[in-house]
Scaffold this motif. Structure first.
Motif, mmCIF file in Angstrom:
data_model
loop_
_atom_site.group_PDB
_atom_site.id
_atom_site.type_symbol
_atom_site.label_atom_id
_atom_site.label_comp_id
_atom_site.label_asym_id
_atom_site.label_seq_id
_atom_site.Cartn_x
_atom_site.Cartn_y
_atom_site.Cartn_z
ATOM 1 N N LEU A 95 179.654 68.185 4.026
ATOM 2 C CA LEU A 95 180.779 67.647 3.010
ATOM 3 C C LEU A 95 182.027 67.632 3.808
ATOM 4 C CD1 LEU A 95 181.564 67.150 0.243
ATOM 5 C CD2 LEU A 95 181.734 69.729 -0.231
ATOM 6 N N VAL A 96 182.807 66.668 3.570
ATOM 7 C CA VAL A 96 184.151 66.611 3.997
ATOM 8 C C VAL A 96 184.953 66.631 2.903
ATOM 9 C CG1 VAL A 96 185.825 64.833 4.878
ATOM 10 C CG2 VAL A 96 183.463 64.658 5.911
ATOM 11 N N GLY A 97 184.789 66.184 1.646
ATOM 12 C CA GLY A 97 185.765 66.224 0.586
ATOM 13 C C GLY A 97 185.644 65.281 -0.391
ATOM 14 N N THR A 98 186.277 65.521 -1.373
ATOM 15 C CA THR A 98 186.530 64.722 -2.763
ATOM 16 C C THR A 98 187.953 64.296 -2.908
ATOM 17 O OG1 THR A 98 186.681 66.255 -4.119
ATOM 18 C CG2 THR A 98 184.284 65.893 -3.514
ATOM 19 N N LYS A 99 188.427 63.562 -3.861
ATOM 20 C CA LYS A 99 189.511 63.285 -4.136
ATOM 21 C C LYS A 99 190.209 64.563 -4.714
ATOM 22 C CE LYS A 99 190.833 61.679 -8.189
ATOM 23 N NZ LYS A 99 191.109 60.625 -9.334
ATOM 24 N N GLY A 100 191.565 64.730 -3.772
ATOM 25 C CA GLY A 100 192.194 66.248 -4.229
ATOM 26 C C GLY A 100 191.835 67.344 -3.567
ATOM 27 N N MET A 140 189.202 71.920 13.172
ATOM 28 C CA MET A 140 189.859 71.202 13.916
ATOM 29 C C MET A 140 189.445 69.761 14.166
ATOM 30 S SD MET A 140 192.116 73.191 15.403
ATOM 31 C CE MET A 140 192.543 72.500 16.900
ATOM 32 N N LYS A 141 189.243 69.168 13.039
ATOM 33 C CA LYS A 141 188.877 67.702 13.116
ATOM 34 C C LYS A 141 190.083 66.681 12.860
ATOM 35 C CE LYS A 141 184.087 68.131 11.398
ATOM 36 N NZ LYS A 141 183.983 69.563 11.318
ATOM 37 N N GLY A 142 191.158 67.255 12.146
ATOM 38 C CA GLY A 142 192.197 66.474 11.971
ATOM 39 C C GLY A 142 192.590 66.433 10.690
ATOM 40 N N ARG A 143 193.328 65.755 9.964
ATOM 41 C CA ARG A 143 193.870 65.906 8.584
ATOM 42 C C ARG A 143 193.254 64.733 7.804
ATOM 43 N NH1 ARG A 143 198.744 64.650 8.316
ATOM 44 N NH2 ARG A 143 199.099 63.913 10.658
ATOM 45 N N PHE A 144 192.475 65.058 6.536
ATOM 46 C CA PHE A 144 191.781 64.089 5.701
ATOM 47 C C PHE A 144 192.221 63.959 4.303
ATOM 48 C CE2 PHE A 144 187.918 63.485 8.469
ATOM 49 C CZ PHE A 144 188.297 64.259 9.644
ATOM 50 N N THR A 145 192.160 62.807 3.613
ATOM 51 C CA THR A 145 192.575 62.661 2.565
ATOM 52 C C THR A 145 191.630 61.597 1.794
ATOM 53 O OG1 THR A 145 194.914 62.856 3.065
ATOM 54 C CG2 THR A 145 194.634 62.210 0.795
ATOM 55 N N VAL A 146 191.392 61.964 0.729
ATOM 56 C CA VAL A 146 190.417 60.936 -0.045
ATOM 57 C C VAL A 146 191.122 60.431 -1.234
ATOM 58 C CG1 VAL A 146 188.369 60.936 -1.260
ATOM 59 C CG2 VAL A 146 188.254 62.341 0.462
ATOM 60 N N ILE A 147 190.985 59.105 -1.190
ATOM 61 C CA ILE A 147 191.708 58.144 -2.245
ATOM 62 C C ILE A 147 190.642 57.448 -2.812
ATOM 63 C CG2 ILE A 147 193.511 56.445 -2.751
ATOM 64 C CD1 ILE A 147 194.660 58.982 -1.635
ATOM 65 N N GLU A 148 190.779 57.253 -4.420
ATOM 66 C CA GLU A 148 189.861 56.574 -5.014
ATOM 67 C C GLU A 148 190.564 55.309 -5.722
ATOM 68 O OE1 GLU A 148 186.559 59.913 -6.757
ATOM 69 O OE2 GLU A 148 187.941 58.700 -8.068
ATOM 70 N N ASN A 149 190.030 54.194 -5.518
ATOM 71 C CA ASN A 149 190.600 52.952 -6.401
ATOM 72 C C ASN A 149 189.555 52.642 -7.437
ATOM 73 O OD1 ASN A 149 191.278 50.527 -7.299
ATOM 74 N ND2 ASN A 149 192.292 49.877 -5.598
ATOM 75 N N THR A 150 189.857 53.344 -8.709
ATOM 76 C CA THR A 150 188.849 52.945 -9.789
ATOM 77 C C THR A 150 188.679 51.719 -10.177
ATOM 78 O OG1 THR A 150 190.429 53.677 -11.359
ATOM 79 C CG2 THR A 150 188.825 55.252 -10.356
ATOM 80 N N GLU A 151 189.816 50.769 -10.023
ATOM 81 C CA GLU A 151 189.665 49.324 -10.358
ATOM 82 C C GLU A 151 188.667 48.558 -9.601
ATOM 83 O OE1 GLU A 151 191.492 50.629 -13.436
ATOM 84 O OE2 GLU A 151 190.821 48.453 -13.516
ATOM 85 N N SER A 152 188.750 48.965 -8.305
ATOM 86 C CA SER A 152 188.055 47.976 -7.428
ATOM 87 C C SER A 152 186.533 48.764 -7.280
ATOM 88 C CB SER A 152 188.822 47.828 -6.179
ATOM 89 O OG SER A 152 188.939 48.868 -5.453
ATOM 90 N N GLY A 153 186.624 49.896 -7.309
ATOM 91 C CA GLY A 153 185.345 50.840 -7.170
ATOM 92 C C GLY A 153 185.271 51.326 -5.677
ATOM 93 N N ILE A 154 186.434 51.304 -5.160
ATOM 94 C CA ILE A 154 186.245 51.707 -3.533
ATOM 95 C C ILE A 154 186.870 53.141 -3.308
ATOM 96 C CG2 ILE A 154 187.151 50.951 -1.015
ATOM 97 C CD1 ILE A 154 187.121 48.033 -2.039
#
Length: 114
Positions: free
Chosen positions: A47-52, A62-76
């Protein structure tokens, strides 16, 4: 059934950035907690992560800095990856956070190397 399709992976130098995408569906993102997973051949999906919420292991390995973003309008679903380290190398997949998972998509390969 929704088919998951990841894209945007590639080869990046240490310290570099990448944004990968997962085409799901608007309804899925609005009703289900989606997550990013990293897979290396012969190992379990990590598991890497979810939104927030990036997983403890990802934040401290030590993999880096990750952020999960959701675009619910486009479904991406997006995974922004910054200051990447070689330990981040792997095939990245999106799926539901909770089992049972949807059928796994093909994933997208991220390789971090000099």
């Amino acid at each position: 059934q929704v088919k998951l399709l990841e894209s945007g992976g590639g080869f990046v130098s240490p310290g570099g950035s990448l944004r990968i995408s997962c085409a799901a569906s608007p309804d899925l993102l609005k009703t289900t907690t989606m997550a990013w997973f990293r897979h290396v051949s012969g190992e379990n999906y990590e598991l890497v992560g979810t939104k927030g919420a990036i997983s403890f292991n990802t934040r401290n390995s030590m993999k880096g800095r990750f952020t999960v973003i959701e675009n619910t309008e486009s479904g991406i679903l997006y995974l922004h990856m910054n200051d990447l380290k070689p330990a981040a190398t792997g095939r990245y997949h999106c799926n539901t956070l909770i089992t049972p998972h949807l059928p796994w998509g093909p994933g997208t390969q991220v390789t971090v190397a000099s």
